[in-house]
Design a protein around this motif. Structure first.
Motif, mmCIF file in Angstrom:
data_model
loop_
_atom_site.group_PDB
_atom_site.id
_atom_site.type_symbol
_atom_site.label_atom_id
_atom_site.label_comp_id
_atom_site.label_asym_id
_atom_site.label_seq_id
_atom_site.Cartn_x
_atom_site.Cartn_y
_atom_site.Cartn_z
ATOM 1 N N LYS A 192 0.834 -1.205 0.000
ATOM 2 C CA LYS A 192 0.000 0.000 0.000
ATOM 3 C C LYS A 192 0.865 1.250 0.000
ATOM 4 C CE LYS A 192 -3.814 2.147 2.571
ATOM 5 N NZ LYS A 192 -4.681 2.036 3.781
ATOM 6 N N GLY A 243 2.534 1.891 -3.309
ATOM 7 C CA GLY A 243 1.624 2.120 -4.428
ATOM 8 C C GLY A 243 1.319 0.887 -5.247
ATOM 9 N N LYS A 244 1.509 -0.295 -4.679
ATOM 10 C CA LYS A 244 1.237 -1.549 -5.383
ATOM 11 C C LYS A 244 -0.177 -2.013 -4.992
ATOM 12 C CE LYS A 244 6.178 -2.701 -5.109
ATOM 13 N NZ LYS A 244 6.593 -2.477 -6.515
ATOM 14 N N THR A 245 -1.164 -1.385 -5.583
ATOM 15 C CA THR A 245 -2.558 -1.567 -5.176
ATOM 16 C C THR A 245 -3.048 -2.994 -5.357
ATOM 17 O OG1 THR A 245 -2.983 0.726 -5.816
ATOM 18 C CG2 THR A 245 -4.894 -0.686 -5.474
ATOM 19 N N LYS A 246 -2.694 -3.613 -6.470
ATOM 20 C CA LYS A 246 -3.130 -4.988 -6.729
ATOM 21 C C LYS A 246 -2.587 -5.936 -5.664
ATOM 22 C CE LYS A 246 -3.143 -8.505 -10.398
ATOM 23 N NZ LYS A 246 -2.661 -8.820 -11.775
ATOM 24 N N TYR A 263 -1.644 -5.098 -2.703
ATOM 25 C CA TYR A 263 -2.271 -4.750 -1.423
ATOM 26 C C TYR A 263 -3.583 -5.501 -1.239
ATOM 27 C CZ TYR A 263 -5.011 -2.111 1.961
ATOM 28 O OH TYR A 263 -5.819 -1.759 3.013
ATOM 29 N N LYS A 264 -4.378 -5.542 -2.257
ATOM 30 C CA LYS A 264 -5.678 -6.230 -2.170
ATOM 31 C C LYS A 264 -5.487 -7.738 -2.027
ATOM 32 C CE LYS A 264 -8.264 -2.749 -4.803
ATOM 33 N NZ LYS A 264 -9.008 -2.469 -6.066
#
Length: 751
Positions: A511, A514-517, A519-520
């Motif tokens: 998070k 900036g690694k959103t995928k 993170y989820k």
């Protein structure tokens, strides 16, 4: 006459009181340290002389010989070179571990004796008395020989002084004796004042005997020996040919011998004939790379320095580090257990590289070089929970170097360390904890390392489904969300939880980067333990491969290190609440806040809480997640400190686990605790001291100091009324790391 005597007594009393007052006010943090704390009750510490993060420690060795039974190294599982209650000493070992649960090292033993030469440790061992231990210093007297021993240490060299009486004296270096039964050594006498050699060590927990490795040494004596030599005791050969060997299985003495001798039960002796009481100083340099490096370590760290010079230098270094935290208020015992705990956290991880920067690489043990510090002894299953966050707060440069060491280990071996020891991976314990430490460190603002490479390494262990040494059973974990009773024969539930915490750490770091995928993905994986929550018990329970509950299920099974399918070193009670990253869900699942508190109370009130082990170490702080029961955290923590931590040899609740128990105590006495690994938050409780001042490292933090006040000792009050940071009220019992270090004053007001 009477008047004169009275005046003399009055003068003496005045001098005594002045001295006492001076000592009281002149005491510095190092003066409060009691290295005997943890040397009983299986704390596994030792009182030996060591420098901060030292490669070498000169520890009294009193766990060999039937005279020390039942706490004898071959009579039971014993992971420490010294036990306070034991009375028979067989030497002083020069490479040791502190606060670990498995035996290893405890080798390169020196022993001063008098009279006729004897090389059997059972015969030359001695009772001892008048022990003194301080940071960087240990002393005792060997009763059998009337020899006083003093020891101190630099980072890579142990220094001993032996005070011999008149007559024959001997100094032995025993390479056959050690804490474990690992074998193999070499020895070569270089001159009447120098000997060099190697001792094989390894097989931590008696795992991986094929990965044992050498530790090299050079010993120098301040006086040339009148006689010297090597001894060797070969194995006894059975069979017909052995009948012709009159020396079969007997000790051989190689007198005045100057060639290398190889064997298992071997050693060297240096003998003197003193016409008056004489001191002999012995310096032993150590290296995990070579004999040449051991000699260089010895020379560069001790050349031109006397014993007193070295002790003063090491003692000052200890005081500088311990003074990073100053405490006011509290009793002398409070300060003693606090500063001793801080002392114990500064032993491991320790330095691996030599003075020239060389160290053995992970996996292949090739020689590499660092311009910084290469650390070793990463007991991550323990230390990820609190020790490394403490290092980040108080000693961030050391913590940064530890992270860089971890990344180097990844470069060398292809994997982050799990439980690394002297460039070997012991694979002891479970989980994938290194990534938790890396994420937690970065999120606390220590980011002077290659975070992208670190993230790559963390992701590899989290995603590689085949041949993954860090996450056995990862296929089931990914496909089912949990390990099953078929996946592993022990710890299916607790290992799932450990993987969850690692994935939570990766998610938090993803998070921030900036690694959103990612993170989820990792956030979803981090809560898969929910599949193992059984509402029948309101506890976690193992599942079989087909998804059915494992039966019959006894939630108490696993206490006191009893092996069971679901949990490693614990039971369901001691693991169910080990989900501090997901407490709101657990609370709802148990039926709400009141039921959560009731269940948590059971752990403490039914004697299910284990202060000596890590899985439930954060339990007393979990009441702070509730609204209205926070006072229970304050009471629980206070009672645990009083019950388990004392200024006595048995003053730790059990194995210090390379400083983890000590870190829990330090935080708890200061009034803050990092309850969420990889989430830079502290939860708050009542401090023991009226004032705590942490001197912050300006290279990482903008303020010079962080001050925590409470007046708990002065007022005797124990419960929190409100909490303020820079005179602004906090609306919860949690504070972020950034807010804490960027504020200057945390006031914990009591009622």
């Amino acid at each position: 006459m009477l008047i004169k005597e009275l005046k003399s007594l009055k003068l003496l009393s005045t001098i005594f009181l002045f001295t006492l007052v001076y000592q009281l006010y002149a005491q510095t943090p190092k003066d409060y340290v009691n290295p005997f704390i943890g040397t009983s009750n299986y704390g596994a510490t030792n009182p030996g002389a060591i420098a901060p993060r030292g490669m070498v420690s000169v520890s009294p060795f009193n766990v060999a010989g039937t005279q020390n039974a039942p706490m004898e190294k071959d009579s039971r599982w014993l992971s420490n070179p010294y036990v306070y209650e034991n009375t028979f000493l067989t030497g002083f070992s020069h490479v040791n571990l502190s606060g670990v649960g498995c035996p290893d090292l405890g080798v390169i033993l020196t022993m001063p004796t008098t009279g006729e030469l004897e090389t059997d440790f059972v015969k030359y061992g001695s009772p001892y008395s008048f022990e003194i231990a301080k940071p960087g210093y240990y002393s005792t007297t060997l009763n059998k020989y009337k020899v006083k021993v003093e020891t101190t240490a630099t980072t890579r060299t142990g220094i001993s002084k032996y005070y011999f009486p008149e007559g024959q004296a001997n100094i032995l270096i025993n390479l056959g004796l050690g804490l474990t039964n690992e074998e193999g050594a070499t020895v070569k006498i270089v001159s009447p004042t120098e000997v060099e050699g190697m001792r094989n060590v390894g097989s931590f927990c008696y795992y991986k005997p094929d990965e044992s490795y050498p530790v090299f040494f050079v010993a120098k004596f301040s006086k040339p020996a009148d006689k010297y030599g090597v001894w060797k005791k070969p194995r006894k050969y059975e069979g017909l040919e052995g009948q012709w060997m009159g020396y079969n299985g007997k000790i051989r003495l190689y007198k005045q011998y100057r060639k290398e001798v190889i064997g298992d039960s071997i050693g060297s002796y240096f003998s003197y004939n003193f016409k008056e009481p004489t001191e002999v100083e012995v310096k032993i340099g150590v290296s995990y790379v070579s004999i040449e490096n051991a000699r260089e370590n010895l020379e560069r760290e001790t050349e031109g320095l006397t014993f007193i010079d070295i002790y003063k230098k090491t003692s000052t270094y200890w005081n500088d580090l311990l003074s990073k935290i100053e405490v006011e208020g509290g009793t002398k015992d409070d300060k003693t257990i606090f500063y001793t705990a801080l002392y114990h956290t500064l032993i491991h991880p320790n330095i691996l590289n030599d003075v020239n920067g060389e160290y053995p690489t992970m996996s292949k043990r090739e020689t590499a070089n660092t311009s910084g510090t290469r650390f070793t002894v990463f007991s991550f299953w323990d230390t990820y929970r609190n020790l490394h966050s403490l290092m980040s707060l108080v000693y961030p440069k050391q913590q940064s170097d530890m992270i860089k060491s971890m990344i180097s280990i990844y470069d060398e071996s292809g994997w982050l360390p799990k439980w690394e020891l002297n460039a070997t991976e012991t694979t002891t314990m479970v989980g994938d904890p290194a990534g938790i430490v890396i994420a937690d460190t970065y999120l606390r603002g220590i980011n002077d390392f290659d975070i992208e490479k670190a993230y790559e390494a963390m992701s590899k262990s989290a995603m590689q489904l085949e041949n993954n040494p860090l996450r056995p059973g990862i296929k089931d974990y990914v496909n089912k969300g949990f390990l099953t009773t078929t996946t592993t024969k022990s710890g299916s539930v607790s290992t799932t939880q450990e993987y969850n915490i690692s994935d939570f750490a990766i998610a938090q770091l993803a998070k921030t980067l900036g690694k959103t995928k990612d993170y989820k993905l990792f956030s979803k994986r981090s809560i898969s333990y929910r599949n193992l929550f059984d509402k029948e018990f309101n506890l976690l329970r193992p599942k079989n491969h087909d998804g059915s509950w494992y039966s019959p299920f006894d939630p108490n099974k696993g206490a006191n290190f009893e092996k069971n399918l679901g949990f490693i070193e614990g039971n369901s009670w001691q693991y169910t609440f080990m989900v501090s990253h997901d407490i709101p869900w657990l609370m709802r699942s148990m039926g709400g806040q009141n039921q959560f508190v009731k269940k948590l109370d059971e752990v403490f009130e039914k004697n299910l809480f284990d202060m000596a082990n890590e899985p439930d170490i954060a339990y007393p702080y979990l009441y702070n997640f509730t609204n209205g029961y926070e006072w229970k955290t304050q009471d629980r923590v206070s009672n645990l400190i009083k019950t388990y931590f004392t200024n006595k040899p048995a003053g730790l609740p059990g194995n210090d686990d390379t400083g983890t128990m000590s870190a829990w105590l330090i935080y708890s006495m200061m009034g803050i605790y990092p309850v969420l690994p990889a989430k830079p938050l502290y939860t708050i409780t009542t401090p023991v001291f009226d004032k705590v001042t942490i001197h912050l490292d300006k290279r990482y933090y903008k303020n010079n100091t962080l001050v925590i006040t409470s007046n708990s000792f002065k007022t005797g009050k124990k419960h929190i009324k409100n909490i303020q940071i820079n005179n602004e009220n906090l609306n919860s019992y949690f504070i972020s790391h950034d807010k804490l270090v960027n504020g200057q004053l945390l006031k914990i007001n009591l009622k």
